[in-house]
Write a protein that holds these residues in place. Structure first.
Motif, PDB file in Angstrom:
ATOM      1  N   LEU A  13       0.828  -1.204   0.000  1.00 14.98           N
ATOM      2  CA  LEU A  13       0.000   0.000   0.000  1.00 14.98           C
ATOM      3  C   LEU A  13       0.868   1.261   0.000  1.00 14.98           C
ATOM      4  CD1 LEU A  13      -2.991  -0.700   2.434  1.00 14.98           C
ATOM      5  CD2 LEU A  13      -3.084  -0.274  -0.023  1.00 14.98           C
ATOM      6  N   VAL A  14       1.913   1.268   0.846  1.00 18.15           N
ATOM      7  CA  VAL A  14       2.810   2.429   0.917  1.00 18.15           C
ATOM      8  C   VAL A  14       3.552   2.603  -0.403  1.00 18.15           C
ATOM      9  CG1 VAL A  14       4.806   3.451   2.059  1.00 18.15           C
ATOM     10  CG2 VAL A  14       3.088   2.242   3.411  1.00 18.15           C
ATOM     11  N   ILE A  15       4.162   1.521  -0.865  1.00 16.52           N
ATOM     12  CA  ILE A  15       4.937   1.584  -2.115  1.00 16.52           C
ATOM     13  C   ILE A  15       4.040   2.010  -3.276  1.00 16.52           C
ATOM     14  CG2 ILE A  15       6.280   0.250  -3.771  1.00 16.52           C
ATOM     15  CD1 ILE A  15       7.163  -1.523  -1.415  1.00 16.52           C
ATOM     16  N   GLY A  16       2.833   1.452  -3.323  1.00 15.48           N
ATOM     17  CA  GLY A  16       1.902   1.788  -4.393  1.00 15.48           C
ATOM     18  C   GLY A  16       1.475   3.243  -4.350  1.00 15.48           C
ATOM     19  N   ALA A  17       1.270   3.774  -3.137  1.00 16.65           N
ATOM     20  CA  ALA A  17       0.857   5.172  -3.001  1.00 16.65           C
ATOM     21  C   ALA A  17       1.956   6.110  -3.487  1.00 16.65           C
ATOM     22  CB  ALA A  17       0.502   5.467  -1.552  1.00 16.65           C
ATOM     23  N   VAL A  18       3.197   5.838  -3.092  1.00 16.97           N
ATOM     24  CA  VAL A  18       4.314   6.678  -3.532  1.00 16.97           C
ATOM     25  C   VAL A  18       4.486   6.588  -5.047  1.00 16.97           C
ATOM     26  CG1 VAL A  18       6.804   7.070  -3.373  1.00 16.97           C
ATOM     27  CG2 VAL A  18       5.503   6.482  -1.319  1.00 16.97           C
ATOM     28  N   ALA A  19       4.424   5.371  -5.569  1.00 16.28           N
ATOM     29  CA  ALA A  19       4.556   5.179  -7.018  1.00 16.28           C
ATOM     30  C   ALA A  19       3.449   5.904  -7.774  1.00 16.28           C
ATOM     31  CB  ALA A  19       4.536   3.692  -7.352  1.00 16.28           C
ATOM     32  N   LEU A  20       2.233   5.848  -7.248  1.00 16.74           N
ATOM     33  CA  LEU A  20       1.112   6.534  -7.884  1.00 16.74           C
ATOM     34  C   LEU A  20       1.342   8.040  -7.893  1.00 16.74           C
ATOM     35  CD1 LEU A  20      -1.722   6.558  -9.122  1.00 16.74           C
ATOM     36  CD2 LEU A  20      -2.645   6.605  -6.772  1.00 16.74           C
ATOM     37  N   GLY A  21       1.820   8.571  -6.764  1.00 15.65           N
ATOM     38  CA  GLY A  21       2.094  10.007  -6.690  1.00 15.65           C
ATOM     39  C   GLY A  21       3.118  10.455  -7.711  1.00 15.65           C
ATOM     40  N   VAL A  66       6.789  15.032  -3.482  1.00 17.42           N
ATOM     41  CA  VAL A  66       5.898  13.875  -3.339  1.00 17.42           C
ATOM     42  C   VAL A  66       6.448  12.948  -2.258  1.00 17.42           C
ATOM     43  CG1 VAL A  66       5.122  11.729  -4.431  1.00 17.42           C
ATOM     44  CG2 VAL A  66       4.879  13.889  -5.652  1.00 17.42           C
ATOM     45  N   VAL A  67       7.736  12.629  -2.363  1.00 19.18           N
ATOM     46  CA  VAL A  67       8.363  11.726  -1.398  1.00 19.18           C
ATOM     47  C   VAL A  67       8.383  12.348  -0.007  1.00 19.18           C
ATOM     48  CG1 VAL A  67      10.529  10.582  -0.765  1.00 19.18           C
ATOM     49  CG2 VAL A  67       9.784  10.604  -3.158  1.00 19.18           C
ATOM     50  N   ALA A  68       8.819  13.603   0.096  1.00 24.85           N
ATOM     51  CA  ALA A  68       8.968  14.252   1.400  1.00 24.85           C
ATOM     52  C   ALA A  68       7.633  14.401   2.123  1.00 24.85           C
ATOM     53  CB  ALA A  68       9.627  15.618   1.227  1.00 24.85           C
ATOM     54  N   VAL A  69       6.628  14.930   1.445  1.00 23.07           N
ATOM     55  CA  VAL A  69       5.341  15.177   2.097  1.00 23.07           C
ATOM     56  C   VAL A  69       4.625  13.873   2.418  1.00 23.07           C
ATOM     57  CG1 VAL A  69       3.064  16.235   1.810  1.00 23.07           C
ATOM     58  CG2 VAL A  69       5.109  17.475   1.072  1.00 23.07           C
ATOM     59  N   PHE A  70       4.685  12.895   1.513  1.00 24.61           N
ATOM     60  CA  PHE A  70       4.027  11.619   1.802  1.00 24.61           C
ATOM     61  C   PHE A  70       4.629  10.966   3.043  1.00 24.61           C
ATOM     62  CE2 PHE A  70       3.507   7.068   1.659  1.00 24.61           C
ATOM     63  CZ  PHE A  70       2.147   6.937   1.404  1.00 24.61           C
ATOM     64  N   PHE A  71       5.958  10.896   3.112  1.00 23.54           N
ATOM     65  CA  PHE A  71       6.575  10.236   4.261  1.00 23.54           C
ATOM     66  C   PHE A  71       6.434  11.055   5.537  1.00 23.54           C
ATOM     67  CE2 PHE A  71       8.396   7.362   1.184  1.00 23.54           C
ATOM     68  CZ  PHE A  71       8.443   6.170   1.898  1.00 23.54           C
ATOM     69  N   ALA A  72       6.336  12.363   5.405  1.00 22.12           N
ATOM     70  CA  ALA A  72       6.058  13.189   6.582  1.00 22.12           C
ATOM     71  C   ALA A  72       4.684  12.854   7.150  1.00 22.12           C
ATOM     72  CB  ALA A  72       6.134  14.669   6.210  1.00 22.12           C
ATOM     73  N   LEU A  73       3.698  12.710   6.285  1.00 23.33           N
ATOM     74  CA  LEU A  73       2.351  12.339   6.725  1.00 23.33           C
ATOM     75  C   LEU A  73       2.308  10.903   7.241  1.00 23.33           C
ATOM     76  CD1 LEU A  73       0.322  13.947   3.788  1.00 23.33           C
ATOM     77  CD2 LEU A  73       0.391  14.740   6.164  1.00 23.33           C
ATOM     78  N   LEU A  74       3.094  10.045   6.631  1.00 26.09           N
ATOM     79  CA  LEU A  74       3.102   8.634   7.014  1.00 26.09           C
ATOM     80  C   LEU A  74       3.712   8.418   8.400  1.00 26.09           C
ATOM     81  CD1 LEU A  74       2.599   5.686   5.906  1.00 26.09           C
ATOM     82  CD2 LEU A  74       5.025   5.704   5.267  1.00 26.09           C
ATOM     83  N   VAL A  75       4.835   9.063   8.658  1.00 23.18           N
ATOM     84  CA  VAL A  75       5.587   8.826   9.898  1.00 23.18           C
ATOM     85  C   VAL A  75       5.099   9.705  11.041  1.00 23.18           C
ATOM     86  CG1 VAL A  75       7.886   8.929  10.942  1.00 23.18           C
ATOM     87  CG2 VAL A  75       7.593   8.017   8.619  1.00 23.18           C
ATOM     88  N   ARG A  76       4.762  10.958  10.750  1.00 16.93           N
ATOM     89  CA  ARG A  76       4.231  11.898  11.743  1.00 16.93           C
ATOM     90  C   ARG A  76       5.210  12.171  12.887  1.00 16.93           C
ATOM     91  NH1 ARG A  76      -1.362  12.886  10.990  1.00 16.93           N
ATOM     92  NH2 ARG A  76      -1.785  12.321   8.823  1.00 16.93           N
ATOM     93  N   ASP A  77       6.371  12.657  12.523  1.00 23.58           N
ATOM     94  CA  ASP A  77       7.348  13.114  13.513  1.00 23.58           C
ATOM     95  C   ASP A  77       7.856  14.479  13.065  1.00 23.58           C
ATOM     96  OD1 ASP A  77       9.351  12.721  15.770  1.00 23.58           O
ATOM     97  OD2 ASP A  77      10.707  12.954  14.054  1.00 23.58           O
ATOM     98  N   ALA A  83       0.725  18.754  -3.179  1.00 22.03           N
ATOM     99  CA  ALA A  83      -0.712  18.499  -3.333  1.00 22.03           C
ATOM    100  C   ALA A  83      -0.978  17.044  -3.714  1.00 22.03           C
ATOM    101  CB  ALA A  83      -1.289  19.440  -4.391  1.00 22.03           C
ATOM    102  N   VAL A  84      -0.178  16.521  -4.624  1.00 22.71           N
ATOM    103  CA  VAL A  84      -0.353  15.123  -5.049  1.00 22.71           C
ATOM    104  C   VAL A  84      -0.039  14.183  -3.882  1.00 22.71           C
ATOM    105  CG1 VAL A  84       0.568  13.298  -6.541  1.00 22.71           C
ATOM    106  CG2 VAL A  84       0.023  15.552  -7.492  1.00 22.71           C
ATOM    107  N   ALA A  85       0.981  14.512  -3.101  1.00 22.84           N
ATOM    108  CA  ALA A  85       1.331  13.678  -1.939  1.00 22.84           C
ATOM    109  C   ALA A  85       0.187  13.620  -0.940  1.00 22.84           C
ATOM    110  CB  ALA A  85       2.588  14.223  -1.269  1.00 22.84           C
TER     111      ALA A  85
END
Length: 231
Positions: A61-69, A123-134, A172-174
């Motif tokens: 799910l994570v890999i697919g979301a990043v790839a989609l973005g 895309v990578v930075a914002v997605f992982f920021a939302l994913l990890v939440r630190d 925005a895409v992230a």
């Protein structure tokens, strides 16, 4: 402020960031702008995801979301935006030839608007920021993606408006793909909030987050050493 004034501001900011006449900085930025430089960092992010998700469905799910973005921003940019706007890169623009300084003859192909480098990094930075939440992890990721974006100004291959649009588009895409990811994640897990000194509130180990940050720091050190050796 009219369009002509904005275009002049765009050029002024570009020339302020472009080049330095310093060989170390030229090679340092050339290393930072290369996607290959960040392979170890991307692998460390993959390690973070694999280590902190208990089954392959969640990992995919994570890999697919990043790839989609990444597919969305690159697909829209390369197939529609760049051909439609057809903005020449600063190094090729008639009014800027001789003013914009290329670093070690570096060139980029295609049109200028908007920056795929900036969009992909955010895309990578914002997605992982939302994913990890630190907060600290988020600050470092945003700083990294901003540095990657600004290398395009230093090299004279994008205008500031190209980079800013890429940053905003990527962000925005992230947010969009993270929303999709979260909705799917809720269906296969109820563990959405952790209270622990060892984990972020989304369940990511601080030790593994620190490992990613160490890889990122080592990558910058590698870029500096490579620049020294290239002089």
């Amino acid at each position: 402020m009219d369009l002509d004034a904005l275009q002049e501001l765009d050029k002024t900011v570009l020339l302020a960031f472009n080049g330095s006449g310093n060989l170390f900085m030229d090679y340092f930025v050339l290393t930072l702008t290369s996607a290959y430089t960040w392979i170890a960092f991307y692998v460390s992010l993959l390690y973070l995801v694999v280590k902190n998700n208990e089954n392959w469905l969640k990992i995919v799910l994570v890999i697919g979301a990043v790839a989609l973005g990444l597919m969305i921003v690159d697909g829209a940019n390369l197939a529609f935006v760049k051909p439609f706007v057809a903005r020449l890169r600063p190094l090729e623009a008639p009014g800027l030839q001789g003013l914009v300084v290329p670093a070690e003859h570096y060139r980029a192909e295609g049109y200028s608007f908007f920056s795929s480098h900036a969009a992909n990094a955010f895309v990578v930075a914002v997605f992982f920021a939302l994913l990890v939440r630190d907060r600290f992890f988020t600050a470092i990721l945003v700083a990294w993606s901003t540095v990657v974006s600004l290398t395009r100004l230093y090299l004279g291959v994008h205008y500031p408006s190209d980079v800013l649009t890429g940053m905003l588009s990527g962000s925005a895409v992230a947010v969009f793909v993270y929303g999709l990811y979260r909705r799917l994640y809720i269906r296969c897990s109820d563990k959405l909030h952790y209270i622990s000194t060892k984990y972020t509130r989304t369940g990511y180990s601080f030790a593994d987050v620190d490992a990613v940050l160490c890889i990122l720091l080592l990558t910058f050190i590698y870029a500096a050493f490579r620049a020294v050796l290239s002089i």
